[in-house]
Design a protein around this motif. Structure first.
Motif, PDB file in Angstrom:
ATOM      1  N   LYS A 407       0.835  -1.209   0.000  1.00  0.00           N
ATOM      2  CA  LYS A 407       0.000   0.000   0.000  1.00  0.00           C
ATOM      3  C   LYS A 407       0.866   1.253   0.000  1.00  0.00           C
ATOM      4  O   LYS A 407       1.785   1.399   0.803  1.00  0.00           O
ATOM      5  CB  LYS A 407      -0.934  -0.010   1.210  1.00  0.00           C
ATOM      6  CG  LYS A 407      -1.938  -1.161   1.163  1.00  0.00           C
ATOM      7  CD  LYS A 407      -2.908  -1.116   2.325  1.00  0.00           C
ATOM      8  CE  LYS A 407      -3.946  -2.232   2.218  1.00  0.00           C
ATOM      9  NZ  LYS A 407      -4.907  -2.188   3.344  1.00  0.00           N
ATOM     10  N   SER A 435      -5.938   4.268   2.598  1.00  0.00           N
ATOM     11  CA  SER A 435      -7.219   3.816   3.135  1.00  0.00           C
ATOM     12  C   SER A 435      -8.308   4.854   2.909  1.00  0.00           C
ATOM     13  O   SER A 435      -8.059   5.999   2.528  1.00  0.00           O
ATOM     14  CB  SER A 435      -7.087   3.532   4.635  1.00  0.00           C
ATOM     15  OG  SER A 435      -6.062   2.588   4.877  1.00  0.00           O
ATOM     16  N   CYS A 446      -6.966   3.883   7.923  1.00  0.00           N
ATOM     17  CA  CYS A 446      -5.558   3.510   8.018  1.00  0.00           C
ATOM     18  C   CYS A 446      -5.184   3.481   9.497  1.00  0.00           C
ATOM     19  O   CYS A 446      -5.946   3.932  10.354  1.00  0.00           O
ATOM     20  CB  CYS A 446      -4.700   4.517   7.262  1.00  0.00           C
ATOM     21  SG  CYS A 446      -4.568   6.137   8.063  1.00  0.00           S
TER      22      CYS A 446
END
Length: 745
Positions: A407, A435, A446
């Motif tokens: 990510k 996120s 997140c």
């Protein structure tokens, strides 16, 4: 408040990626102008000036920017040589339409000192969290009959206008009170002499147009204009100055940007908003009337100086009979400020947001480090930046992309000298997580993200623009939530603008379905939790004043109701039919709603003294505002001078407050009616004791006195009095009957 984060992110990223393509003259430009100049330079780098112009002609449309330009001499010719259109002039500051292909060349002119614009504002209401109602005074029941706004123009610059709403007629529907309307988004541009959109100048034209172009999607302006000047259409929901004339301007914010063709997007800036203010003042001047402009929008302050010319232009616009009123903002319930003082080695906080990214600014006077800590379930991942080194990087920019697992995280930062103190450095920081939510510890969030500021030699200040400071003591016991400060929006932050915050009086409403809707933002005149708090970035006290705003009830767009009524039905107070359409009274909230109340009251004051200046208004506020907490020092950064008092202000302006024996409040249970030469008194409840009426001239001379028994039908003949304004004093042992009001004979 509504804001599209993507606009800010795109602009910031574009500035980072294109900044290197500007030249040494870019210091003359505000950030938005620099970005546009960079984009233009990148897209036409290989073209000669002649080729650029030929390309623009071939495309058939030239991209234009509306901006402020300061030119030391020969301004009109300088603008003309570069294909610019002069839209307005304020001494050496011009508002001009500039071909973006000419920005870089224009900036190289020695006599061009600065080119400035910033993106359009955001709305400053908050219906999702706070629903406010108005106190009885707002219903108009006790407003002085002598002062209703007649002979005054209220300019409302906003979005989502329903031009057909009956509240914009006189109370008996005999007069239509919207005298001018400029829709900056109108497509009726054939033959229009307006820079953007079109104006509608007759009743027939305005009513035929029906609503602003965004009227099916938005309703904000219908509500604010109704609060300032709506007649109420035979209901209690009338505005403060219900006999004033209206001059409306429908501008742009992030909420209605979808109506703008991309090639025209740069035409809609803070300079275009300023043209809207000027439009209202120019109309008022053309008919010889004073004017107050109400603006329930705003943007965050900055350290770059993007509002230098805007503030100067606003200072030049206002004066005798020209007042601008703007919202403080709705971020008072957020922790927005953290200070690590010199002598303290480190201080930290957490930042969260309901979007994937946060954006904040820093100010420091010495070298320091910023450490970002991401607290995953298994470990803490840290990224550290020596912030004072950013200004030495190419274009004073830094970009950092890294991965946690697969990510992606992005950190962007920029550095520049503070516009207020060149010995201090300001930093803009943008952090994007992978996120849905940034550090909220909820589903789709997140991990918590903390920021530490390290270095005992530096005084470091943090100001959030997107995101809220938090304390997660289970993770970092020493990290702090920060303070509720520095959240005032511009242009309310401008020295020449009357800046309005909100107070709360009632914590619930009953909607048209009989349902009770609660609010948790205070009562009894306390500052509403959402109302933004000063000082300004240059340490001036703001707001200037607060207004009652708990569940403010006003008009809504019938066109919005037709398409989207279900979205606000929980806060609709009443529905009614008129002229074949269904109209709504709705409870709305935020400093957006307090601002037109103050604007309407200032219209009453302008009726009493058409030469009032912004400083005069502040003097009235200083001498007449109500103080929720008498132990506080006023003005202060939560309440300004206090809560506005329309009637006390009128007494002060007319010098009637010096009349011996005159109350400074109106009677709660007594109404007054003028019919021919007769003043009739209408007690709401039957008096139980005798009472007396005394009429004073504003000089203080006692003109008439009459005593009444409880059974009397009180009426006083005024036939012996010359025409003019008089103060009427009711004296009674019953507190709700005692008080004074003003009448015009």
């Amino acid at each position: 408040m509504k804001r599209k984060l993507s606009t800010l992110v795109i602009a910031f990223c574009a500035l980072l990626t294109l900044q290197a393509q500007t030249d040494v003259f870019s210091h003359k430009m505000s950030r938005m102008v620099r970005r546009i100049a960079s984009e233009q330079r990148a897209s036409t780098r290989a073209l000669s000036p002649a080729q650029e112009q030929a390309s623009a002609r071939t495309q058939g449309r030239q991209r234009m920017l509306c901006a402020f330009v300061r030119i030391s001499d020969d301004g009109p010719n300088t603008l003309r040589r570069h294909g610019c259109r002069e839209l307005a002039r304020f001494d050496d500051i011009y508002i001009a339409a500039i071909p973006t292909s000419e920005l870089n060349r224009l900036s190289k002119c020695a006599n061009v000192l600065r080119i400035e614009a910033r993106e359009s504002c955001s709305l400053l209401n908050d219906t999702s969290a706070i629903i406010l109602n108005t106190p009885p005074a707002y219903a108009g029941e006790n407003m002085p009959q002598a002062f209703t706004g007649k002979g005054v123009v209220i300019g409302v610059e906003d979005i989502g206008f329903d031009l057909t709403h009956p509240t914009f007629y006189s109370n008996d529907l005999s007069e239509y009170r919207i005298k001018r309307f400029w829709d900056q988004l109108s497509t009726d541009t054939v033959g229009s002499n307006m820079f953007v959109g079109a104006e509608y100048i007759t009743q027939e034209q305005i009513l035929a147009y029906q609503h602003s172009r965004d009227g099916y999607k938005l309703t904000h302006g219908t509500h604010t204009a109704g609060s300032a000047a709506g007649s109420g259409f035979d209901t209690p929901y009338r505005g403060m100055a219900w006999e004033s004339d209206l001059c409306l301007v429908s501008n742009t914010v992030s909420d209605n940007a979808e109506f703008i063709d991309s090639i025209n997007s740069d035409k809609y800036t803070s300079a275009t908003d300023a043209l809207g203010f000027k439009y209202a003042f120019d109309y008022a001047d053309s008919v010889g009337k004073p004017c107050v402009v109400s603006f329930s929008e705003g943007s965050h302050q900055d350290w770059y100086g993007d509002d230098i010319l805007l503030y100067e232009v606003l200072e030049k616009m206002v004066g005798p009979g020209h007042i601008i009123v703007a919202s403080a903002g709705n971020e008072g319930h957020f922790s927005t400020y953290l200070n690590k003082p010199a002598g303290t080695e480190r201080k930290g906080t957490f930042i969260s947001h309901w979007k994937p990214a946060v954006y904040f600014t820093l100010r420091a006077d010495n070298a320091f480090k910023m450490r970002m800590n991401i607290y995953t379930d298994s470990t803490t991942i840290s990224r550290e930046v020596q912030m004072d080194k950013i200004i030495e990087m190419p274009d004073s920019m830094m970009a950092d992309t890294f991965y946690i697992g697969k990510k992606e995280w992005v950190v962007l930062a920029a550095a520049y000298p503070s516009c207020y103190d060149s010995t201090q450095t300001a930093y803009e920081v943008y952090v994007k997580s992978p996120s849905r939510y940034f550090g909220t510890r909820g589903g789709g969030s997140c991990p918590p993200v903390g920021f530490e500021f390290i270095g005992s030699d530096a005084n470091v200040e943090l100001f959030t623009s997107i995101g809220q400071l938090r304390a997660y003591t289970d993770i970092e016991p020493d990290f702090e939530e920060g303070e509720h400060r520095y959240s005032i929006y511009t242009p309310g932050a401008a020295p020449s603008v009357i800046c309005v915050g909100s107070t709360a009086h009632r914590s619930s409403i009953v909607n048209y379905k009989g349902e009770v809707r609660e609010s948790q933002n205070g009562s009894n005149g306390v500052r509403a939790a959402f109302s933004s708090i000063g000082p300004t970035y240059d340490e001036r006290i703001k707001p200037d004043v607060v207004a009652p705003g708990v569940n403010v009830i006003s008009s809504y767009s019938s066109f919005y109701f037709e398409k989207s009524g279900a979205l606000t039905a929980n806060y609709d107070i009443a529905h009614f039919d008129w002229n074949g359409r269904t109209y709504v009274w709705n409870a709305d909230s935020g400093t957006s709603m307090s601002t037109p109340l103050v604007s309407g009251i200032i219209a009453l004051w302008l009726q009493a003294n058409p030469e009032l200046t912004p400083d005069d208004v502040r003097n009235v506020l200083a001498n007449t505002c109500r103080h929720h907490d008498p132990d506080l020092e006023y003005p202060n950064n939560e309440y300004g001078y206090g809560e506005i008092d329309a009637y006390a202000g009128l007494l002060y302006i007319l010098d009637a407050s010096r009349i011996d024996g005159l109350s400074t409040t109106q009677p709660l249970d007594m109404r007054f009616s003028l019919s021919g030469d007769w003043l009739k008194l209408l007690p709401k409840t039957a008096p139980s004791k005798p009472y007396s009426i005394t009429i004073y001239a504003l000089s203080g001379a006692k003109m008439l006195t009459q005593r009444f028994m409880p059974s009397d039908e009180p009426a006083i003949s005024l036939s012996a009095l010359p025409r003019g304004v008089y103060a009427v004093q009711v004296n009674s042992d019953e507190p709700n009957l005692k008080g004074s009001t003003l009448i015009r004979r």
